[in-house]
Every structure is written in C-alpha cells, then in structure tokens.
Write an enzyme that holds these catalytic residues in place. Structure first.
Site: not given
Length: 256
Positions: A19, A151
C-alpha cells in the site's frame, strides 16, 4: 481534478512496498515529492531510482532515534514537510491463546509506537505548512480477526489517535484522518495466502465475502483516497475514518 499536491513533500513510512508503494506512486503522479522511509533499503533505493521525485531513507522505525533522524533527513533534503503518511506495519499473528505478553508488547512497538514518534517529530514542520497527517489503519480494528491481538490493538489505537490528534491540532489547521482498508491485493497478502494448504480455496472464500464486485481492493484505490485526503480538496475533512473496502465492514452479510 487538480489536487494541488504539486511540490508538496510527503513522508511515507513503509512507502517502498505494498500500500505504501502505491501511495508513493500516486503522489508522484500528482506532482508531489514523496520521502519514502522504509526498513527495506533495497526496495526504497529501487523506487527512488525509478521515480526521480522520490527520496529514499532507510530506517528501522521501532527505534525512536531512527524516527527522529528520518524526519530530520526528509527536511534536510527538501527544506519542508507538508504531510505525513503513517503506513508501516505488519499483521504478525500475535494472538491471546497463541502469543505471550512479551510478543504482544513487541507487536505494539512494531505497529503503533512509530505512528506517534513520526508525527511528534514532524509536528513543528507541519505547523509551518499547515500540513496533514494520514494514518493507515485496518478493518481488524473494528471487526476483529482472531489470533492477532497485537496488530488489532495497534490498529484500534491508531483510529483513536486519529481523532485525538485531529482535536489537538485544530489550532494549527493540521488535518488528521485515517484510511481503513480491508482485503487489499498486496504482495504481503499473497504471501499470507500461501501459508494455507489450499491458497486458491482460501482466496475464493475471502472474495465471496467482499460485497462490491467480490474482489479485493487494489492498492491504487487506497492510494487514490490517500491523495484526496492529503489534498486541498479535502480541506474541511478531519478526524475521519475513511473506509476503502468494497463494503466489507459495513454492508449486510446477506449481500454476500
């Protein structure tokens, strides 16, 4: 539409791959000057060699001093800083049952601390340009995933910090927003799929749950949203959690 990003210096963490790379390429296409800060010096150098307007800085962002040095290097080489894109991170699979407190803390350090550190050291320069901060979060922050406590906690905290910083930085005209992607077709995602006994079956099951088009989000689609949120065209947008996910998070499961 002219996004008025020409000449703007944008620091992008993890900007050499996935990304981050897509955001870097989109910024170059808009005439901006990305400073890619990535632990993968080879990938960063290759991107800078390909794209003349890219500056590559190799840094291990788990280290506070490295974050400070990366910001300083960006300003030294460009003379200004107009925006920060906090993007670097990894879904490292540190869960509750199959993790431990030490690994959990290490995951938080990997995925969260540098978002604060980079923004903190960039802030004096962003005040000077009335700049912007864009944080890349994840759907795991709001949906959960299972077996990735570190995460998910980091990405949830990033959404909280986006709102907190948007409020704190109002007096300086600094806008702060977050993008929340879901299933994005990156090389890292492909590597994760290969860990399953039947990657094609796993991929098909994932695609079936994505309402819009039953396909994964393209990195370039996340990058397009990033450029908009960084631009003057989003001049009255701050504190937002912007979903680029094909309806994955919010639309009725019956649609899939």
């Amino acid at each position: 539409m002219d996004l008025e990003l020409a000449g703007h210096v944008v620091l992008v963490t993890g900007g050499a791959k996935g990304i981050g790379e897509a955001i870097t390429r989109a910024l170059v296409a808009e005439g901006a000057r990305p400073v890619v800060v990535d632990r993968d010096g080879v990938a960063g150098a290759a991107l800078a060699s390909e794209l003349a307007d890219v500056i590559a800085v190799t840094a291990e962002l788990r280290d506070i001093g490295a974050c400070q040095a990366a910001v300083a290097e960006a300003v030294r080489r460009t003379g200004r800083l107009d925006a920060v894109v906090n993007n670097a991170g990894v879904n490292d699979g540190v869960g509750l049952e199959h993790g431990d407190p030490v690994r959990f803390r290490d995951s938080i350090r990997t995925n969260l601390h540098h978002y604060y550190d980079i923004a903190h050291f960039a802030l004096p320069h962003l005040k000077a340009t009335r700049g912007a901060i864009l944080n890349i979060s994840s759907k795991t922050a709001v949906t959960g995933q299972g077996n990735t406590s570190g995460y998910a906690a980091s990405k949830g905290a990033i959404l909280g910090l986006t709102r907190e910083w948007a409020a704190e930085l109002l007096p300086y005209g600094i806008r702060v927003n977050a993008i929340v992607p879901a299933e994005v077709a990156t090389p890292q995602y492909s590597q994760w799929l290969e860990t399953f006994p039947d990657p094609d079956t796993k991929r098909a099951a994932i695609l079936a749950r994505i309402p819009l088009g039953h396909r994964m989000t393209l990195p370039a689609e996340v990058a397009a949203a990033a450029c908009f949120l960084l631009s003057a065209r989003a001049g009255h947008v701050t504190g937002q959690h912007f979903y680029v996910d094909g309806g994955y998070v919010h639309l009725d499961r019956a649609l899939t």
